[in-house]
Design a protein around this motif. Structure first.
Motif, PDB file in Angstrom:
ATOM      1  N   GLY A  31       5.117   7.826 -10.112  1.00 36.20           N
ATOM      2  CA  GLY A  31       4.099   7.459  -9.131  1.00 36.20           C
ATOM      3  C   GLY A  31       4.598   6.818  -7.860  1.00 36.20           C
ATOM      4  N   VAL A  58       3.208   7.859  -3.563  1.00 37.60           N
ATOM      5  CA  VAL A  58       2.601   6.878  -2.646  1.00 37.60           C
ATOM      6  C   VAL A  58       3.398   6.806  -1.353  1.00 37.60           C
ATOM      7  CG1 VAL A  58       1.968   4.453  -2.333  1.00 37.60           C
ATOM      8  CG2 VAL A  58       1.643   5.544  -4.561  1.00 37.60           C
ATOM      9  N   THR A 112      -0.900  13.278  -7.582  1.00 39.87           N
ATOM     10  CA  THR A 112       0.173  12.870  -8.488  1.00 39.87           C
ATOM     11  C   THR A 112       0.017  13.689  -9.754  1.00 39.87           C
ATOM     12  OG1 THR A 112       0.310  10.623  -7.594  1.00 39.87           O
ATOM     13  CG2 THR A 112       1.158  10.973  -9.824  1.00 39.87           C
ATOM     14  N   THR A 144      -3.617  10.585  -5.626  1.00 40.63           N
ATOM     15  CA  THR A 144      -2.656   9.518  -5.373  1.00 40.63           C
ATOM     16  C   THR A 144      -3.383   8.303  -4.805  1.00 40.63           C
ATOM     17  OG1 THR A 144      -0.872  11.085  -4.987  1.00 40.63           O
ATOM     18  CG2 THR A 144      -0.575   8.861  -4.125  1.00 40.63           C
ATOM     19  N   MET A 145      -3.157   7.161  -5.426  1.00 38.24           N
ATOM     20  CA  MET A 145      -3.844   5.943  -5.031  1.00 38.24           C
ATOM     21  C   MET A 145      -3.134   5.277  -3.861  1.00 38.24           C
ATOM     22  SD  MET A 145      -6.215   6.323  -7.144  1.00 38.24           S
ATOM     23  CE  MET A 145      -7.140   4.820  -6.956  1.00 38.24           C
ATOM     24  N   TYR A 158       1.213   1.415  -5.257  1.00 34.76           N
ATOM     25  CA  TYR A 158       2.029   1.855  -6.390  1.00 34.76           C
ATOM     26  C   TYR A 158       1.463   1.392  -7.738  1.00 34.76           C
ATOM     27  CZ  TYR A 158       5.996   2.164  -9.563  1.00 34.76           C
ATOM     28  OH  TYR A 158       6.794   2.418 -10.647  1.00 34.76           O
ATOM     29  N   ASN A 187      -1.468   3.537  -8.622  1.00 31.02           N
ATOM     30  CA  ASN A 187      -1.109   4.927  -8.902  1.00 31.02           C
ATOM     31  C   ASN A 187      -0.523   5.077 -10.296  1.00 31.02           C
ATOM     32  OD1 ASN A 187      -1.264   7.535  -7.710  1.00 31.02           O
ATOM     33  ND2 ASN A 187       0.964   7.586  -7.569  1.00 31.02           N
ATOM     34  N   SER A 192      -3.488   4.789 -12.709  1.00 30.03           N
ATOM     35  CA  SER A 192      -4.325   5.989 -12.707  1.00 30.03           C
ATOM     36  C   SER A 192      -3.660   7.122 -13.470  1.00 30.03           C
ATOM     37  CB  SER A 192      -4.614   6.403 -11.269  1.00 30.03           C
ATOM     38  OG  SER A 192      -5.241   7.667 -11.216  1.00 30.03           O
ATOM     39  N   SER A 193      -2.400   7.403 -13.175  1.00 30.32           N
ATOM     40  CA  SER A 193      -1.753   8.592 -13.729  1.00 30.32           C
ATOM     41  C   SER A 193      -1.205   8.362 -15.133  1.00 30.32           C
ATOM     42  CB  SER A 193      -0.629   9.060 -12.798  1.00 30.32           C
ATOM     43  OG  SER A 193       0.310   8.035 -12.561  1.00 30.32           O
TER      44      SER A 193
END
Length: 539
Positions: free
Chosen positions: A131, A135, A142, A166-167, A170, A173, A176-177
């Motif tokens: 991730g 970013v 992602t 993608t958030m 970092y 992200n 999330s992923s």
């Protein structure tokens, strides 16, 4: 859940796991798989990432928080790597977490192979943190892959693949992923238990090495600067700008968009709100030249969506009017309409109420009667229903936060009133670019299609049309075959997130961004300050 009898092992270095890895094991145990072995691997080489970045990860990334391995798998025997291939033959699956250089004998010993997440394997081999680069480079998506490792070095079989938006930061992200995909090993094990995992035997494909490795001091500094810039831009957008939607109609049937890689339809815009309000999510019923439309109206006084009705009679559009019986007291939108048994029904999105409700027109469209709650404990958005090949099918998407709806859930029932059964493969896909429903399904030459929102660029950025290739109580597969884009030169150039059929025409909505009033700026600034813990000064 009843024990499925599958035995899994864990290959890792050290006595701790990351929090998202521990979540993956907890999900496996939840579906009845049993931890049977821990393979102790050599400690990985010292990270090439600078100490600043390592400290930042430890402090800021909760998804990578250290969790005691003994607390997750307290009873599984520990074996050294040298003995692992022999004892791993009794396993169904070996999960590989943060370990590199495992030999082919160990990878092929378990009945269903050794599995790893690609981002985790890449970090173990090259130092590439999950991730991070997405970013830093402002990638829209992602990608996460769960793979079955092959004895041939650098080859793997893809078991699950998903695309997350993608958030801005970092830590967000990674959360999330990594956390968003932690349930995938459990889902594959569930597929194995019900005999629906033929994809495990697909031929392995070569995996190219990652283009990036461990970040440098300069990369970390750029990431922190990028994060600050992203957050400032987001806060400025929240305070000074606002999305505004408008309902329109296209003089073409919905099926004409199939086969057009990138259609930009000519839209006749019907109604737009005053500053601070808007109209969106149109669905309609056609009677000759008369179209009765239900849609969301965002009420600036209530600060939520309510459902209203419009009538388009030839070129004349009636004023919007509130509908009796269709206000559940929470945000309401996406009033999906369908005919069944000579009646007209509406299934609005009211996920804040925690249930999915069905209403019947009595009479249409002015008054609505609550018929039943189809599903309780239901927190998904934009429920969309179709009767196809003797069963009712329902799609809906999760809404973890605005603009990111990556998971698609499917339900089926013998009758509109149910009972509704979740698909055993739920979520059937993870893709922020095509999961969330965006209009009425339709059939062309016996083939079922469904519109979906592509939120990969922005919330409601465009519509994609998916061909549903397999739809059974045990299988699901679909693919994108067309896209419907907003007109960049039109009055609503920044989005389009509904495509619904009304006879030989199609209803749509469009998005534009506008500056908000001074009064709204003050209200928004106070709201943002409150969320940041900054109270109003005394006096």
């Amino acid at each position: 859940m009843e024990n499925m009898g599958l035995r899994f092992g864990v290959a890792c270095a050290g006595d701790t796991l990351k929090a998202w890895q521990a979540k993956a094991i907890e999900e496996l145990r939840r579906v009845g798989a049993r931890p049977a072995l821990v393979v102790r691997c050599p400690a990985p080489a010292a990270s090439a990432a600078p100490p600043l970045f390592q400290a930042y990860r430890r402090a800021a990334v909760d998804a990578e928080r250290a969790v005691d391995l003994a607390a997750i798998v307290p009873d599984a025997p520990r074996v050294p790597l040298a003995d692992a291939a022999r004892v791993a033959a009794d396993l169904d699956v070996l999960l590989v977490f943060g370990a590199a250089g495992l030999d082919g004998a160990l990878l092929s010993a378990p009945r269903h192979g050794a599995w790893s997440f690609r981002h985790d394997a890449q970090e173990a081999s090259s130092g590439r943190p999950p991730g991070f680069w997405e970013v830093l480079t402002r990638a829209r998506l992602t990608e996460v892959v769960l793979q079955r490792l092959d004895a041939a070095q650098g080859a793997a079989v893809t078991l699950k693949r998903g695309c997350f938006k993608t958030m801005l930061t970092y830590p967000a992200n990674v959360a999330s992923s990594c956390e968003g995909s932690a349930a995938w090993p459990a889902q594959v094990c569930a597929d194995i238990a019900r005999g629906a995992a033929a994809y495990l035997e697909a031929p392995p494909a070569a995996e190219p090495p990652p283009a990036e490795g461990a970040p440098t001091h300069s990369d970390v500094a750029r990431l922190l600067a990028r994060t600050a810039k992203n957050q400032a831009a987001f806060m400025a957008w929240r305070v000074f700008l606002q999305d505004e939607w408008c309902v329109g109609i296209v003089d073409a049937p919905i099926h004409t968009f199939v086969g057009q890689p990138s259609a930009r339809p000519e839209v006749r815009w019907l109604i737009k709100g005053e500053p601070g309000s808007f109209y969106a999510d149109p669905f309609g019923i056609v009677d000759g030249d008369r179209v009765s439309i239900l849609c969301e109206y965002f009420d600036p006084q209530l600060r939520r969506g309510v459902l209203v009705g419009l009538t388009l009679d030839g070129d004349r559009l009636s004023p919007a009017r509130r509908l009796l019986g269709l206000d559940p007291g929470v945000h309401a939108s996406y009033p999906f309409l369908l005919r069944h048994g000579g009646e007209i029904y509406c299934i609005p999105e009211t996920c804040m109420a925690g249930k999915l409700s069905l209403y019947r027109a009595d009479p249409f469209p002015e008054r609505w009667v609550h018929v039943a709650d189809l599903l309780d404990d239901f927190h998904y958005a934009d429920a969309t229903v179709v009767h196809h090949e003797g069963r009712f099918w329902l799609w809906a998407a999760d809404v973890p936060y605005p603009g990111n709806s990556p998971r698609l859930f499917v339900y089926h029932a013998p009758d509109l009133l149910g009972p509704w059964t979740p698909h055993p493969a739920n979520p059937v896909k993870v893709d922020v670019g095509s999961a969330r429903p965006g209009g009425t399904p339709f059939v062309v030459d016996g083939q079922l299609y469904r519109p979906a929102q592509d939120c990969s660029r922005s919330y409601g950025g465009r519509i994609v049309i998916l061909r549903v290739n397999r739809l059974t109580p045990t299988e699901y597969d679909e693919e994108v075959v067309a896209a419907v884009e907003p007109d960049p030169g039109g009055p609503f150039p920044q989005g389009l997130h509904t495509l619904s059929a009304v006879g030989e025409r199609t209803l749509v909505d469009g998005k534009r961004t506008r500056r908000v009033s001074a009064q709204d700026i003050r209200r928004k600034a106070l709201k943002v300050a409150g969320r940041m813990g900054l109270g109003r000064p005394p006096g």
